[in-house]
Scaffold this motif. Structure first.
Motif, short mmCIF file in Angstrom:
data_model
loop_
_atom_site.label_atom_id
_atom_site.label_comp_id
_atom_site.label_asym_id
_atom_site.label_seq_id
_atom_site.Cartn_x
_atom_site.Cartn_y
_atom_site.Cartn_z
N LEU A 1 0.84 -1.20 0.00
CA LEU A 1 0.00 0.00 0.00
C LEU A 1 0.88 1.25 0.00
CD1 LEU A 1 0.06 1.38 3.08
CD2 LEU A 1 -1.54 -0.44 3.58
N THR A 2 0.29 2.35 -0.47
CA THR A 2 0.94 3.65 -0.38
C THR A 2 0.14 4.50 0.59
OG1 THR A 2 -0.25 4.27 -2.41
CG2 THR A 2 2.06 3.66 -2.65
N SER A 3 0.85 5.33 1.38
CA SER A 3 0.17 6.06 2.46
C SER A 3 0.79 7.45 2.62
CB SER A 3 0.33 5.23 3.74
OG SER A 3 -0.01 5.95 4.89
N GLY A 4 0.01 8.38 3.14
CA GLY A 4 0.49 9.76 3.27
C GLY A 4 0.41 10.46 1.90
N VAL B 1 4.77 -1.19 3.14
CA VAL B 1 4.18 0.15 3.30
C VAL B 1 5.11 1.18 2.68
CG1 VAL B 1 3.53 1.92 4.99
CG2 VAL B 1 2.91 -0.48 5.38
N ILE B 2 4.61 1.88 1.66
CA ILE B 2 5.40 2.92 1.00
C ILE B 2 4.84 4.26 1.48
CG2 ILE B 2 6.17 3.86 -1.22
CD1 ILE B 2 5.26 1.10 -2.46
N GLY B 3 5.63 5.01 2.24
CA GLY B 3 5.14 6.27 2.77
C GLY B 3 6.18 6.95 3.64
N GLY B 4 5.74 7.94 4.38
CA GLY B 4 6.65 8.69 5.24
C GLY B 4 6.69 8.13 6.65
N ASP B 5 7.25 8.92 7.57
CA ASP B 5 7.42 8.34 8.92
C ASP B 5 6.09 8.12 9.64
OD1 ASP B 5 7.08 11.04 9.24
OD2 ASP B 5 8.87 11.34 10.47
N LEU C 1 -6.69 3.46 5.08
CA LEU C 1 -8.15 3.56 4.98
C LEU C 1 -8.68 2.39 4.17
CD1 LEU C 1 -10.59 5.40 5.68
CD2 LEU C 1 -10.33 6.38 3.40
N GLY C 2 -8.02 2.12 3.04
CA GLY C 2 -8.42 1.01 2.17
C GLY C 2 -8.23 -0.33 2.88
N LEU C 3 -7.17 -0.41 3.69
CA LEU C 3 -6.95 -1.66 4.44
C LEU C 3 -8.12 -1.89 5.39
CD1 LEU C 3 -5.17 -4.06 5.31
CD2 LEU C 3 -3.89 -2.49 6.78
N THR D 1 -3.78 6.93 -2.42
CA THR D 1 -3.27 7.06 -1.06
C THR D 1 -4.25 7.89 -0.25
OG1 THR D 1 -1.37 7.73 0.28
CG2 THR D 1 -1.79 9.04 -1.70
N GLU D 2 -4.15 7.79 1.03
CA GLU D 2 -5.08 8.52 1.90
C GLU D 2 -4.39 8.80 3.22
OE1 GLU D 2 -7.53 10.14 2.59
OE2 GLU D 2 -8.83 9.94 0.84
N ARG D 3 -4.96 9.72 3.95
CA ARG D 3 -4.58 9.87 5.34
C ARG D 3 -5.72 9.26 6.16
NH1 ARG D 3 -2.08 14.34 3.05
NH2 ARG D 3 0.18 14.10 3.22
N CYS D 4 -5.39 8.51 7.17
CA CYS D 4 -6.41 7.77 7.91
C CYS D 4 -6.09 7.89 9.39
CB CYS D 4 -6.37 6.31 7.43
SG CYS D 4 -7.34 5.20 8.43
#
Ligand code: ADP
Ligand code: F6P
Length: 327
Positions: free
Chosen positions: A11-14, A103-107, A46-48, A74-77
């Motif tokens: 997943l991608t996040s942030g 998980v592909i994203g920031g901290d 969020l999708g998860l 991507t989303e913020r959740c």
């Protein structure tokens, strides 16, 4: 090959970042090459939580390497910060047979992954954010594209600034960090860069420097502000009041977050995606793939989240030298 892991979720996040697609492609294709099933999860955590899974075959990632954004979306959740939802997410992984999650994203996204690791899900983090602000890694997916895009935009603004003898303030992204501002600023020859790490809000001093440049015969001024110090319009208002000259603003916003990834972002993201899979295949988990001290390596996720940037001295030097390089 780690026989315990059969299915890998990704997943991608942030915030989205150019090169995320290259990383997804590498996770999918290297994953299949190593004998895993790969499932994409739409819309980050969020999708998860909403169980939005997509089976990823070789063809599902065709023609995405060169595209900005993220095909998984991507989303913020914010719910993911709560234990109840972290447990729910871990249970959903188990229910869908997701043995490991990339998980592909920031901290922030890594903290979500860390919480899942604590609930028994195997996780691997890949640094993806245009902000470049992940302490454990000298490279984050998207930063290179973002600073190149911002640099070219500032170059364009300079044409008008010099033709009309204007003072221009350009807002670049960076909620907590001034790396985009610093790098695009130095690359485009900005006179002053206002970043959260150092800017003290002294508008009078900023405008005194502008006046000093004008006094040497310079007919235009390029100032950069990182989003983290405030909105350009608001800062410009204060600068105008302090300096008595008009300050024009441009906010680059999503212009610098989208766009085709640079070669570096495509290559490094591909390496990181492939390495994430290799770690799982070797039986490692709860690691973050990083580029540190000039090599690709990996750290335990708990350790990675406490690590300090190796670039601090360089950034401090850039801050120190910046004004001395302009006239
Ligand atoms: P980035 O990953 O780029 O730092 P954010 O800080 O917005 O971006 O975080 C992205 C997502 O990661 C959040 O919307 C949330 O789902 C998850 N997240 C952030 N912080 C935490 C935390 N402390 N615990 C669990 N999940 C988190
Ligand atoms: O994390 C990347 C980033 O671009 C930050 O610099 C910025 O503060 C944030 O995302 C803005 O995100 P959004 O517009 O999606 O709320």
């Amino acid at each position: 090959m780690n026989t315990d892991i059969k299915t890998v979720g990704v997943l991608t996040s942030g915030g989205d970042a150019p090169g995320m697609n290259a990383a997804i492609r590498a996770v999918v294709r290297r994953g299949i090459f190593k004998g895993f099933n790969v499932k994409g999860i739409r819309r980050g955590y969020l999708g998860l939580l909403n169980e939005e899974f997509v089976d990823m075959g070789m063809d599902s990632v065709s023609n995405i390497l060169e595209r900005g954004g993220t095909i998984l979306e991507t989303e913020r959740c914010l719910e993911m910060k709560l234990d109840e939802y972290q447990q729910k997410a871990a249970d959903i992984c188990r229910k869908h047979g997701i043995d490991a999650l990339v998980v592909i994203g920031g901290d922030g996204s890594f903290r979500g992954a860390q919480s899942l690791a604590r609930k028994g899900v195997n996780v691997i983090g890949i640094p993806g954010t245009i902000d470049g602000d992940i302490g454990c890694s000298e490279y984050t997916i998207g930063f290179d594209t973002a600073v190149n895009t911002a640099m070219r935009a500032i170059d364009n603004i300079r044409d008008t600034a010099s033709s009309h003898e204007r003072c221009c303030l350009i807002e670049v992204m960076g909620r907590d960090a001034g790396y985009i501002a610093l790098w695009s600023g130095i690359a485009a020859g900005a006179e002053q860069v206002l970043i959260p790490e150092t800017y003290d809000g002294d508008e009078k001093r900023v405008m005194e420097k502008v006046a000093a440049h004008r006094a040497t015969g310079k007919n235009n001024n390029i100032l950069i502000n990182a989003e983290g110090v405030g909105r350009a319009e608001e800062i410009a208002g204060k600068l105008e009041k302090a300096g008595g000259i008009r300050v024009r603003t441009t906010t680059l916003s999503y212009i610098q977050r989208g766009g085709n990834p640079t070669c570096r972002d495509r290559v490094y993201a591909s390496i990181m995606g492939a390495k994430a899979i290799d770690l799982l295949a070797e039986g490692a988990s709860n690691r973050v793939v990083v580029y540190r001290n000039g090599i690709f390596t990996d750290y335990d996720i708990d350790e990675a989240l406490t690590m300090e940037s190796t670039m601090k001295d360089t950034e401090e030097y850039i801050i120190d030298m910046l004004e001395s390089l302009t006239r």
